[in-house]
Design a protein around this motif. Structure first.
Motif, PDB file in Angstrom:
ATOM      1  N   GLU A 139       0.813  -1.220   0.000  1.00  0.00           N
ATOM      2  CA  GLU A 139       0.000   0.000   0.000  1.00  0.00           C
ATOM      3  C   GLU A 139       0.847   1.271   0.000  1.00  0.00           C
ATOM      4  N   PRO A 181       4.780   3.477  -4.621  1.00  0.00           N
ATOM      5  CA  PRO A 181       4.178   4.381  -5.605  1.00  0.00           C
ATOM      6  C   PRO A 181       3.611   3.569  -6.763  1.00  0.00           C
ATOM      7  N   HIS A 182       2.456   3.974  -7.248  1.00  0.00           N
ATOM      8  CA  HIS A 182       1.845   3.262  -8.372  1.00  0.00           C
ATOM      9  C   HIS A 182       1.378   4.278  -9.401  1.00  0.00           C
ATOM     10  N   PRO A 183       1.367   3.872 -10.641  1.00  0.00           N
ATOM     11  CA  PRO A 183       0.906   4.806 -11.671  1.00  0.00           C
ATOM     12  C   PRO A 183      -0.582   5.080 -11.494  1.00  0.00           C
ATOM     13  N   HIS A 184      -0.956   6.294 -11.800  1.00  0.00           N
ATOM     14  CA  HIS A 184      -2.356   6.676 -11.692  1.00  0.00           C
ATOM     15  C   HIS A 184      -3.090   6.260 -12.959  1.00  0.00           C
ATOM     16  N   ARG A 185      -4.339   5.894 -12.806  1.00  0.00           N
ATOM     17  CA  ARG A 185      -5.186   5.616 -13.958  1.00  0.00           C
ATOM     18  C   ARG A 185      -5.710   6.951 -14.460  1.00  0.00           C
ATOM     19  N   VAL A 186      -5.969   7.023 -15.754  1.00  0.00           N
ATOM     20  CA  VAL A 186      -6.502   8.250 -16.335  1.00  0.00           C
ATOM     21  C   VAL A 186      -7.826   8.599 -15.675  1.00  0.00           C
ATOM     22  N   SER A 187      -8.640   7.582 -15.415  1.00  0.00           N
ATOM     23  CA  SER A 187      -9.952   7.841 -14.804  1.00  0.00           C
ATOM     24  C   SER A 187      -9.831   8.395 -13.387  1.00  0.00           C
ATOM     25  N   ASP A 188      -8.677   8.215 -12.731  1.00  0.00           N
ATOM     26  CA  ASP A 188      -8.460   8.806 -11.412  1.00  0.00           C
ATOM     27  C   ASP A 188      -8.085  10.289 -11.515  1.00  0.00           C
ATOM     28  N   LEU A 189      -7.536  10.678 -12.655  1.00  0.00           N
ATOM     29  CA  LEU A 189      -7.052  12.046 -12.831  1.00  0.00           C
ATOM     30  C   LEU A 189      -8.075  12.960 -13.507  1.00  0.00           C
TER      31      LEU A 189
END
Length: 161
Positions: A11, A14-22
């Motif tokens: 948890e 660091p993880h890449p963000h999804r476009v739908s999160d941005l």
């Protein structure tokens, strides 16, 4: 586990963000709809062109009442200008009647690539008889042609053998 990279709990990594999160879903859906509309318009324009020219039609931009179509080079753009009125009329018949004006621009295949000049051919001086014939023509001619032939002879004499 290496000393330089201590273990992190899943948890905390660091993880890449999804476009739908941005981007909000409604906004993303609107952008995707515009992209699809643009793709269909470009496909329709290419369909209205002869195959060789359609392959050189790079993109289009629809702005209020003006359609801008991009060609791969100036040579293809000049041919595309010939078809532009027909394209606008056909688009109007297909329900894309908002265009009253059309423009054609160039959009080369590689915009960011640096221009590398073509290598110059090896130039060699022509035979002395050729230069002598040009020199005789320069002396026999008057005005600008005689002067141009004289300059050509001077240039040819300076070329490497």
């Amino acid at each position: 586990m290496t000393p330089n990279h201590p273990a992190q709990p899943a948890e905390e990594r660091p993880h890449p963000h999804r476009v739908s999160d941005l981007i909000p879903r409604k906004t993303l859906a609107a952008y995707l709809a515009r992209i699809e509309s643009h793709r269909r318009l470009l496909e329709t324009i290419r369909h209205l062109l002869p195959p060789p020219l359609a392959a050189r039609c790079r993109d289009c931009v629809a702005a209020s009442d003006t359609l801008v179509v991009y060609a791969e080079s100036a040579a293809w753009a000049s041919q595309l200008r010939f078809y532009l009125p027909r394209i606008i009329n056909e688009l109007a018949q297909d329900g894309h009647g908002r265009f009253r004006h059309g423009k054609v621009r160039t959009l080369p295949l590689t915009l960011a690539a640096p221009h590398v000049p073509a290598p110059r051919p090896n130039l060699h001086r022509p035979r002395p008889t050729t230069i002598a014939a040009l020199d005789a023509a320069a002396r026999a001619s008057e005005g600008e042609i005689g002067a141009a032939l004289a300059r050509l002879c001077d240039t040819l004499r300076r070329l490497p053998r």
